[in-house]
Design an enzyme around this catalytic site. Structure first.
Site, PDB file in Angstrom:
ATOM      1  N   ASP A 191       0.846  -1.191   0.000  1.00 39.88           N
ATOM      2  CA  ASP A 191       0.000   0.000   0.000  1.00 39.88           C
ATOM      3  C   ASP A 191       0.886   1.247   0.000  1.00 39.88           C
ATOM      4  OD1 ASP A 191      -3.201   0.568   0.961  1.00 39.88           O
ATOM      5  OD2 ASP A 191      -1.771   2.226   1.148  1.00 39.88           O
ATOM      6  N   VAL A 244     -11.111   2.839  -3.761  1.00 40.64           N
ATOM      7  CA  VAL A 244     -10.709   2.392  -5.102  1.00 40.64           C
ATOM      8  C   VAL A 244     -11.717   1.326  -5.566  1.00 40.64           C
ATOM      9  CG1 VAL A 244      -8.893   1.336  -6.493  1.00 40.64           C
ATOM     10  CG2 VAL A 244      -8.283   2.860  -4.590  1.00 40.64           C
ATOM     11  N   HIS A 262     -10.092  -5.042  -3.399  1.00 37.43           N
ATOM     12  CA  HIS A 262      -8.773  -5.231  -2.796  1.00 37.43           C
ATOM     13  C   HIS A 262      -8.956  -5.693  -1.367  1.00 37.43           C
ATOM     14  CE1 HIS A 262     -10.080  -1.041  -2.642  1.00 37.43           C
ATOM     15  NE2 HIS A 262      -9.482  -0.919  -1.473  1.00 37.43           N
TER      16      HIS A 262
HETATM   17  P1  AMP Z   1      -9.863   1.492   0.468  1.00 36.23           P
HETATM   18  O1  AMP Z   1     -10.205   2.669   1.321  1.00 36.23           O
HETATM   19  O2  AMP Z   1     -10.183   0.182   1.129  1.00 36.23           O
HETATM   20  O3  AMP Z   1     -10.481   1.614  -0.923  1.00 36.23           O
HETATM   21  O4  AMP Z   1      -8.287   1.487   0.302  1.00 36.23           O
HETATM   22  C1  AMP Z   1      -7.602   1.978  -0.814  1.00 36.23           C
HETATM   23  C2  AMP Z   1      -6.137   1.839  -0.522  1.00 36.23           C
HETATM   24  O5  AMP Z   1      -5.427   1.954  -1.723  1.00 36.23           O
HETATM   25  C3  AMP Z   1      -5.585   2.882   0.460  1.00 36.23           C
HETATM   26  O6  AMP Z   1      -5.008   2.217   1.573  1.00 36.23           O
HETATM   27  C4  AMP Z   1      -4.532   3.618  -0.381  1.00 36.23           C
HETATM   28  O7  AMP Z   1      -3.418   4.013   0.359  1.00 36.23           O
HETATM   29  C5  AMP Z   1      -4.191   2.576  -1.436  1.00 36.23           C
HETATM   30  N1  AMP Z   1      -3.659   3.097  -2.685  1.00 36.23           N
HETATM   31  C6  AMP Z   1      -4.178   4.062  -3.462  1.00 36.23           C
HETATM   32  N2  AMP Z   1      -3.433   4.246  -4.561  1.00 36.23           N
HETATM   33  C7  AMP Z   1      -2.420   3.350  -4.482  1.00 36.23           C
HETATM   34  C8  AMP Z   1      -1.309   3.042  -5.321  1.00 36.23           C
HETATM   35  N3  AMP Z   1      -1.074   3.693  -6.464  1.00 36.23           N
HETATM   36  N4  AMP Z   1      -0.455   2.057  -4.912  1.00 36.23           N
HETATM   37  C9  AMP Z   1      -0.668   1.410  -3.778  1.00 36.23           C
HETATM   38  N5  AMP Z   1      -1.694   1.645  -2.941  1.00 36.23           N
HETATM   39  C10 AMP Z   1      -2.556   2.609  -3.296  1.00 36.23           C
END
Ligand code: AMP
Length: 126
Positions: free
Chosen positions: A39, A106, A110
């Site tokens: 992450d 996102v 995930h």
């Molecule tokens: P969620 O709130 O469950 O949708 O978590 C989305 C996660 O994606 C967060 O912990 C972000 O820090 C992570 N994230 C967003 N963009 C990226 C990226 N380019 N590479 C790795 N992690 C990411």
């Protein structure tokens, strides 16, 4: 911004772009069904994301539409990543935020793997 997990899949989301190799990620593991990477904004000493290779918005979408082989492959990949990182004995937590109240940001399924310290109670206040 939290997403609406009932919307159709958006091919331009950041994890779709990582899967296509358009954006770099710190890859931990990859196989036919899953990709795991660190992450970008870790919330624990170990914070790994595991995503299916198929186009699924959320846990809801994946559990409803994915083929049995994709589900089995993905679940095994999550277990493998945690095991390979040495997290089983100390312990780890899985989290799959789904939709607005869960603060999913996102719109590609995930699973978060958190580990590396005492993780405390299950939920904190919003
Ligand atoms: P969620 O709130 O469950 O949708 O978590 C989305 C996660 O994606 C967060 O912990 C972000 O820090 C992570 N994230 C967003 N963009 C990226 C990226 N380019 N590479 C790795 N992690 C990411």
């Amino acid at each position: 911004m939290p997403i609406d997990a009932t919307l159709p899949y958006d091919d331009g989301n950041i994890f779709a772009r990582i899967l296509r190799g358009e954006i770099p990620s710190k890859t931990v593991y990859e196989d036919e069904h899953a990709l795991a990477f660190h992450d970008i904004n870790p919330q624990a000493p170990t914070h790994i994301l595991v995503i299916p290779k198929g186009a699924y918005v959320s846990w809801d979408d994946f559990s409803a539409r994915a083929a049995d082989a994709e589900i089995a492959g993905f679940v095994r990949a999550v277990g493998h990543v945690a095991r390979a990182a040495g997290l089983v004995a100390p312990g780890y937590r899985l989290l799959a935020n789904t939709g607005g109240d869960a603060h999913q940001e996102v719109p590609h399924l995930h699973v978060h793997i958190f580990a590396g310290r005492r993780l405390g109670p299950m939920l904190t206040a919003a």
